[in-house]
Scaffold this active site. Structure first.
Site, mmCIF file in Angstrom:
data_model
loop_
_atom_site.group_PDB
_atom_site.id
_atom_site.type_symbol
_atom_site.label_atom_id
_atom_site.label_comp_id
_atom_site.label_asym_id
_atom_site.label_seq_id
_atom_site.Cartn_x
_atom_site.Cartn_y
_atom_site.Cartn_z
ATOM 1 N N HIS A 33 -21.698 -32.723 -0.220
ATOM 2 C CA HIS A 33 -22.952 -31.994 -0.392
ATOM 3 C C HIS A 33 -24.064 -32.735 0.338
ATOM 4 O O HIS A 33 -23.869 -33.855 0.829
ATOM 5 C CB HIS A 33 -23.300 -31.831 -1.874
ATOM 6 C CG HIS A 33 -23.241 -33.093 -2.674
ATOM 7 N ND1 HIS A 33 -24.106 -34.140 -2.482
ATOM 8 C CD2 HIS A 33 -22.408 -33.486 -3.665
ATOM 9 C CE1 HIS A 33 -23.814 -35.099 -3.324
ATOM 10 N NE2 HIS A 33 -22.779 -34.751 -4.046
HETATM 11 P P1 TYD Z 1 -22.073 -34.806 -8.272
HETATM 12 O O1 TYD Z 1 -23.261 -35.492 -7.722
HETATM 13 O O2 TYD Z 1 -21.923 -33.337 -8.018
HETATM 14 O O3 TYD Z 1 -20.783 -35.589 -7.837
HETATM 15 P P2 TYD Z 1 -19.763 -35.251 -6.656
HETATM 16 O O4 TYD Z 1 -20.550 -34.572 -5.606
HETATM 17 O O5 TYD Z 1 -19.210 -36.554 -6.218
HETATM 18 O O6 TYD Z 1 -18.749 -34.372 -7.268
HETATM 19 O O7 TYD Z 1 -22.061 -35.048 -9.835
HETATM 20 C C1 TYD Z 1 -21.011 -34.590 -10.656
HETATM 21 C C2 TYD Z 1 -21.598 -34.107 -11.969
HETATM 22 O O8 TYD Z 1 -22.228 -35.200 -12.641
HETATM 23 C C3 TYD Z 1 -22.666 -33.056 -11.767
HETATM 24 O O9 TYD Z 1 -22.203 -31.826 -12.250
HETATM 25 C C4 TYD Z 1 -23.820 -33.483 -12.610
HETATM 26 C C5 TYD Z 1 -23.499 -34.834 -13.149
HETATM 27 N N1 TYD Z 1 -24.500 -35.861 -12.765
HETATM 28 C C6 TYD Z 1 -25.534 -36.159 -13.638
HETATM 29 O O10 TYD Z 1 -25.666 -35.556 -14.721
HETATM 30 N N2 TYD Z 1 -26.414 -37.143 -13.313
HETATM 31 C C7 TYD Z 1 -26.328 -37.836 -12.147
HETATM 32 O O11 TYD Z 1 -27.151 -38.751 -11.883
HETATM 33 C C8 TYD Z 1 -25.274 -37.510 -11.224
HETATM 34 C C9 TYD Z 1 -25.136 -38.219 -9.923
HETATM 35 C C10 TYD Z 1 -24.388 -36.517 -11.589
#
Ligand code: TYD
Length: 135
Positions: free
Chosen positions: A50
């Site tokens: 992303h």
């Molecule tokens: P995400 O940043 O989408 O991780 P990746 O792209 O590696 O899959 O985060 C995964 C989930 O974690 C997302 O649905 C929301 C949660 N999240 C939080 O609640 N707080 C945060 O600081 C982060 C980074 C993620």
């Protein structure tokens, strides 16, 4: 990709064990608002995939190793992170994936904003459209 860069951190060598650190503004081009970390990644998994509209990040491999692949809409560049005394600065509006995690890899990420899903662009075509609109 001109803004993304490896930032070397202070390394205080000590026979009792080494120490590194970073602090607001001295080492990063932003103020830290939030930190999070990624761990226990099963072999072959890919995280990220992303871009952020305004958010900036600094990513360190505190343990183990992994690759961060950046794509600015034109060029793609892979950074291998495998030491805890440097990290990768990722500016806003760059598509980024994290892959090739070693066993016990610990990815530590400092950012300039609170978590906000509206910051995320999770669809690559949306990213390409938005990046071309801003250029
Ligand atoms: P995400 O940043 O989408 O991780 P990746 O792209 O590696 O899959 O985060 C995964 C989930 O974690 C997302 O649905 C929301 C949660 N999240 C939080 O609640 N707080 C945060 O600081 C982060 C980074 C993620």
């Amino acid at each position: 990709m001109h803004q993304a860069k490896i930032i070397n951190l202070p390394k205080i060598l000590d026979e009792r064990g080494n120490l590194s650190f970073f602090q607001n503004e001295d080492h990063l081009p932003f103020s830290i608002q939030r930190v999070y970390w990624i761990y226990d990644v099963p072999g072959g998994e890919v995280r990220g995939g992303h871009a952020y509209r305004e958010m900036q990040e600094f990513i360190i491999a505190l343990s183990g190793s992994f690759d961060v692949v950046l794509f600015d809409g034109k060029d793609e560049k892979k950074f291998t992170l495998n030491r805890s005394y440097y990290g990768l600065y990722v500016p806003k509006m760059v598509w980024r994936s994290m892959e090739n995690f070693s066993t016990n890899a610990l990815a530590f990420v400092a950012t300039d904003s609170f978590y906000d899903e509206k910051e995320y662009i999770r669809d690559k075509n949306t990213f390409l459209n938005e990046i071309h609109d801003t250029k």
